[in-house]
Enzyme design. Sequence first.
Site, mmCIF file in Angstrom:
data_model
loop_
_atom_site.group_PDB
_atom_site.id
_atom_site.type_symbol
_atom_site.label_atom_id
_atom_site.label_comp_id
_atom_site.label_asym_id
_atom_site.label_seq_id
_atom_site.Cartn_x
_atom_site.Cartn_y
_atom_site.Cartn_z
ATOM 1 C CG ASP A 134 52.736 33.265 40.498
ATOM 2 O OD1 ASP A 134 51.621 33.806 40.513
ATOM 3 O OD2 ASP A 134 53.683 33.693 39.820
ATOM 4 C CG HIS B 1 52.078 35.907 43.998
ATOM 5 N ND1 HIS B 1 52.660 36.168 42.778
ATOM 6 C CD2 HIS B 1 53.103 35.804 44.886
ATOM 7 C CE1 HIS B 1 53.989 36.214 42.920
ATOM 8 N NE2 HIS B 1 54.269 35.992 44.188
#
Length: 399
Positions: free
Chosen positions: A226, A249
């Site tokens: 993430d 991310h």
Amino acid sequence: MALQKIEVKVVFLLGLALLSCGVEGTRRVLEGPDATVFDVTTHGAKPDGKTNNAMMFIRAWNEACQSAGPAKLVIPEGNFLAGEVFFKGPCKGPMTLEVLGTVLGKTDLSEYTTGVWIDFEKVDGLTVTGTGTFNGQGESAWPSKDPSQKSLLPISLKFQFVQNALVEKINLLNSKGFHMTVTSCNNFKLDSLTITAPGDSPNTDGIHISRSDLVNVTNSVIGTGDDCISIGEGNSDIGVSGITCGPGHGISIGSLGHPQDKDVKGITVKNCTLTGTTNGARIKTLSESNQLVASSIIYEDIIMNDVKNPIIIDQHYNSKSKTGSSKVKISDVHFKNIRGTSVSDVAVALDCSEANPCEGIELVDIDLAYSGARGSSLSAACSNAKATFTGKLSPVGCV
Ligand SMILES: *[C@@H]1O[C@H](CO)[C@@H](O)[C@H](O)[C@H]1NC(C)=O
Ligand SMILES: *[C@@H]1O[C@H](CO)[C@@H](O)[C@H](O)[C@H]1NC(C)=O
């Protein structure tokens, strides 16, 4: 303990002797020559990889915390299994946790009653250091993860109401939930950390910062499933620099706009390299959010290698489940000297709120090339954004 106190006195005297000779004095002074040392193994902790050492860690911490003056808790070499651990203050003096071995998180999720593995709270003056590793053993929790319980997977290290802190050199591996959260903290430095989890591990954010003031994250290598770093609501004066990010991310601000969220201001992300991430420099807010401001934000000197959305403001994050305009006002945002490659053709996406258009968005010297599979050319897309584009621009700015 008596034996250790004697040892410590000897170290103290030695420290003084070294100081007076001017040899290695600085390091000892910084660590506190008079820190009382508490080794977890002398409090019953066993580096056998099987014993649950949580209680031994807590007892050793409590004793260190209640001793007068600076105290140092040491987790020596070896594999120390532990369930939920609370390291709570206030303490009588500054605290150091030195981790040399590997701390392994228990895999039984029922052990974690508060959604946290190792919880530091209300400590003023904290150093976490050492070359050791916190291995959350998250691979045991990810496959069985029930989507409705996603926020319940334990955070590996949580810092809350901690001030005047330095967390450095440690390694975090395979957390179950987030690797680290810094919440309601003040004057907090994170340096030379290594955070590692597979790119497909769910919600394993590297560092999440919220409701904090004066936090710096420097010189760290972060690759997770993430955000490498996410800067949430209520933050001010946050500096991020020298970060190598990927997979993951990207380095994000947000998401902002949940009920109770507070303003965000003074965020600088500088000298970072992102490789193979889904986003690069991102600001995201929920559509149909409550009213708040995100301002004074700088992303500067960033290298993107095969990043999907190198520069993105997304004010319709979660728009599938929510309708309506975001009430988060984004202003005074600078993207400067951002170079490298994009694997999607929209390399710059400024998707702002209909109700609260972005203002004072500046893009300077954006030099990106397309590296995706379709042989396309790059473009910028803007909606509801008052933006200026100057310097070298690839893609060209929005009109
Ligand atoms: C910490 O962050 C602040 C705010 O962005 C910045 O001004 C300062 O230079 C940073 N300090 C270090 C040591 O990186
Ligand atoms: C930029 O970051 C790298 C680590 O990625 C670091 O080695 C270098 O010293 C940093 N440069 C500056 C000017 O801070």
